[in-house]
Write a protein that holds these residues in place. Structure first.
Motif, PDB file in Angstrom:
ATOM      1  N   LYS A 140       0.900  -1.258   0.069  1.00 28.90           N
ATOM      2  CA  LYS A 140      -0.039   0.094  -0.002  1.00 28.90           C
ATOM      3  C   LYS A 140       0.655   1.185  -0.152  1.00 28.90           C
ATOM      4  CE  LYS A 140      -3.702   2.353   0.558  1.00 28.90           C
ATOM      5  NZ  LYS A 140      -4.872   2.505  -0.559  1.00 28.90           N
ATOM      6  N   VAL A 141       1.976   1.229   0.727  1.00 31.96           N
ATOM      7  CA  VAL A 141       2.991   2.338   0.837  1.00 31.96           C
ATOM      8  C   VAL A 141       3.963   2.276  -0.027  1.00 31.96           C
ATOM      9  CG1 VAL A 141       2.159   2.963   3.073  1.00 31.96           C
ATOM     10  CG2 VAL A 141       4.242   1.394   2.567  1.00 31.96           C
ATOM     11  N   LYS A 147       7.043   5.272   5.576  1.00 27.07           N
ATOM     12  CA  LYS A 147       5.615   5.240   5.663  1.00 27.07           C
ATOM     13  C   LYS A 147       4.788   4.140   6.191  1.00 27.07           C
ATOM     14  CE  LYS A 147       5.466   8.193   1.364  1.00 27.07           C
ATOM     15  NZ  LYS A 147       4.914   8.204   0.050  1.00 27.07           N
ATOM     16  N   PHE A 151       1.381   4.591   8.675  1.00 25.12           N
ATOM     17  CA  PHE A 151       0.343   3.773   7.967  1.00 25.12           C
ATOM     18  C   PHE A 151      -0.229   2.780   9.198  1.00 25.12           C
ATOM     19  CE2 PHE A 151      -2.503   1.033   5.410  1.00 25.12           C
ATOM     20  CZ  PHE A 151      -2.993   2.279   4.624  1.00 25.12           C
ATOM     21  N   GLY A 154      -2.183   4.067  11.725  1.00 28.07           N
ATOM     22  CA  GLY A 154      -3.422   4.508  11.651  1.00 28.07           C
ATOM     23  C   GLY A 154      -4.591   3.331  11.577  1.00 28.07           C
ATOM     24  N   ILE A 155      -4.060   2.118  11.113  1.00 25.15           N
ATOM     25  CA  ILE A 155      -4.819   1.004  11.154  1.00 25.15           C
ATOM     26  C   ILE A 155      -5.339   0.764  12.661  1.00 25.15           C
ATOM     27  CG2 ILE A 155      -4.810  -1.464  10.710  1.00 25.15           C
ATOM     28  CD1 ILE A 155      -2.833  -1.003   8.391  1.00 25.15           C
ATOM     29  N   GLY A 158      -7.836   3.124  13.538  1.00 21.32           N
ATOM     30  CA  GLY A 158      -8.643   3.431  12.477  1.00 21.32           C
ATOM     31  C   GLY A 158     -10.055   2.794  12.447  1.00 21.32           C
ATOM     32  N   ASP A 162     -13.367   3.527   6.956  1.00 16.62           N
ATOM     33  CA  ASP A 162     -12.361   4.593   6.471  1.00 16.62           C
ATOM     34  C   ASP A 162     -11.965   4.256   5.195  1.00 16.62           C
ATOM     35  OD1 ASP A 162     -10.207   6.757   7.868  1.00 16.62           O
ATOM     36  OD2 ASP A 162      -9.413   5.559   6.292  1.00 16.62           O
ATOM     37  N   LYS A 163     -11.917   5.223   4.322  1.00 15.31           N
ATOM     38  CA  LYS A 163     -11.694   4.992   2.944  1.00 15.31           C
ATOM     39  C   LYS A 163     -10.114   4.415   2.577  1.00 15.31           C
ATOM     40  CE  LYS A 163     -11.434   7.217  -1.429  1.00 15.31           C
ATOM     41  NZ  LYS A 163     -11.604   8.898  -2.156  1.00 15.31           N
ATOM     42  N   GLU A 164      -9.252   5.185   3.547  1.00 19.41           N
ATOM     43  CA  GLU A 164      -7.828   4.630   3.371  1.00 19.41           C
ATOM     44  C   GLU A 164      -7.613   3.265   3.869  1.00 19.41           C
ATOM     45  OE1 GLU A 164      -3.815   5.597   1.769  1.00 19.41           O
ATOM     46  OE2 GLU A 164      -5.875   6.543   1.431  1.00 19.41           O
ATOM     47  N   ILE A 165      -7.999   3.200   5.134  1.00 18.02           N
ATOM     48  CA  ILE A 165      -7.388   1.840   5.884  1.00 18.02           C
ATOM     49  C   ILE A 165      -8.547   0.870   6.094  1.00 18.02           C
ATOM     50  CG2 ILE A 165      -5.625   3.028   6.698  1.00 18.02           C
ATOM     51  CD1 ILE A 165      -7.238   3.592   9.539  1.00 18.02           C
TER      52      ILE A 165
END
Length: 277
Positions: A140-141, A147, A151, A154-155, A158, A162-165
């Motif tokens: 993903k990164v 990064k 990330f 964030g998971i 999260g 959530d759109k990203e994770i």
């Protein structure tokens, strides 16, 4: 004390068998976990002397069973049971040596992950999940390790939507949510061939006694067991459609890529822990 040998009563003394009797029984034992974790032959019955700890540890490997037919029967039944549970399963083969659980607690200083009842090597579901999750985050990164940590944090905090994770939370879960993908332990096709390897610390006094690492110190090889190259393991998953919907990629191929890129278990930095289809 009750002296009736036919009816000893509650005050009877239970005598532990002599060391030689224990050793003879372990020579016929088929449970490798019993031997590696429960017995170290410190006493030499032939010359009636105590063995040095390093020599005693080497003796343990001489007791390694030669016939695993009994364990193979249990392995077959476990594979059959997990096939009934899973909705996706496949077989991968070790392309290098494999050692999971090397740092586990053991009287031998080193260890190997063995089934807690039947004593055969297997790959725990937690290890499979960890490698697969780490690979998907790296993907993903764009394999940017700087990064990665951000990330991953964030998971852990999260939300599933959530759109990203959200995909990572839905599949693998976090501290708040349970992941939907169920990963089972990977079971070998049969009791795998085991090979001995060594670690060779060159400065034992530096590690043990905190002395300077000088060249006059003698290396002390430490033996450990590994699963050989060319051994097959069966992988099992439940709710596998969740993975396909979240990442739009194939679970098997992603796991193969994870094993090839990261490896699984210990000593992956020198090529251990690679599996392929």
């Amino acid at each position: 004390m009750n002296k009736d040998k036919h009816n000893p009563g509650q005050d009877a003394i239970l005598v532990i068998p002599k060391g030689n009797d224990i050793k003879l029984s372990l020579k016929s034992a088929s449970n490798l976990k019993l031997i590696l974790e429960k017995y170290i032959p410190f006493y030499n019955m032939q010359n009636k002397r105590m063995l040095d700890i390093s020599k005693a540890k080497e003796k343990v490997y001489e007791l390694k069973p030669k016939n695993f037919q009994e364990a193979d029967n249990y392995i077959k039944k476990l594979n059959e049971r997990q096939r009934q549970i899973a909705d996706k399963s496949f077989t991968l083969m070790t392309k290098s040596r494999l050692i999971v659980g090397l740092g586990g607690g053991s009287a031998l200083e080193v260890s190997i992950k063995l089934h807690f009842i039947y004593g055969f090597p297997y790959i725990p579901s937690s290890a499979i999940k960890g490698v697969l999750r780490a690979y998907k985050i790296l993907e993903k990164v764009n394999f940017d390790f700087e990064k990665y940590s951000k990330f991953e944090k964030g998971i852990e905090s999260g939300d599933r939507e959530d759109k990203e994770i959200g995909a990572f939370v839905r599949v693998f879960g976090n501290q708040q949510y349970k992941g939907d993908l169920i990963i089972l332990d990977a079971i070998p096709e049969k009791f795998p061939i085991l090979e001995e390897d060594i670690m060779n610390p060159h400065y034992p006094k530096y590690y043990n006694d905190k002395e300077p690492p000088t060249d006059d110190q003698n290396p002390v090889p430490i033996k450990f067991l590994t699963v050989a190259k060319g051994e097959k393991f069966n992988f099992y998953f439940k709710n596998s459609q969740v993975y396909k919907e979240a990442f739009e990629t194939d679970l098997k191929q992603d796991l193969i890529q994870a094993f090839n890129y990261l490896g699984i278990g210990s000593k992956t930095g020198i090529g251990y822990g690679v599996l392929d289809g």
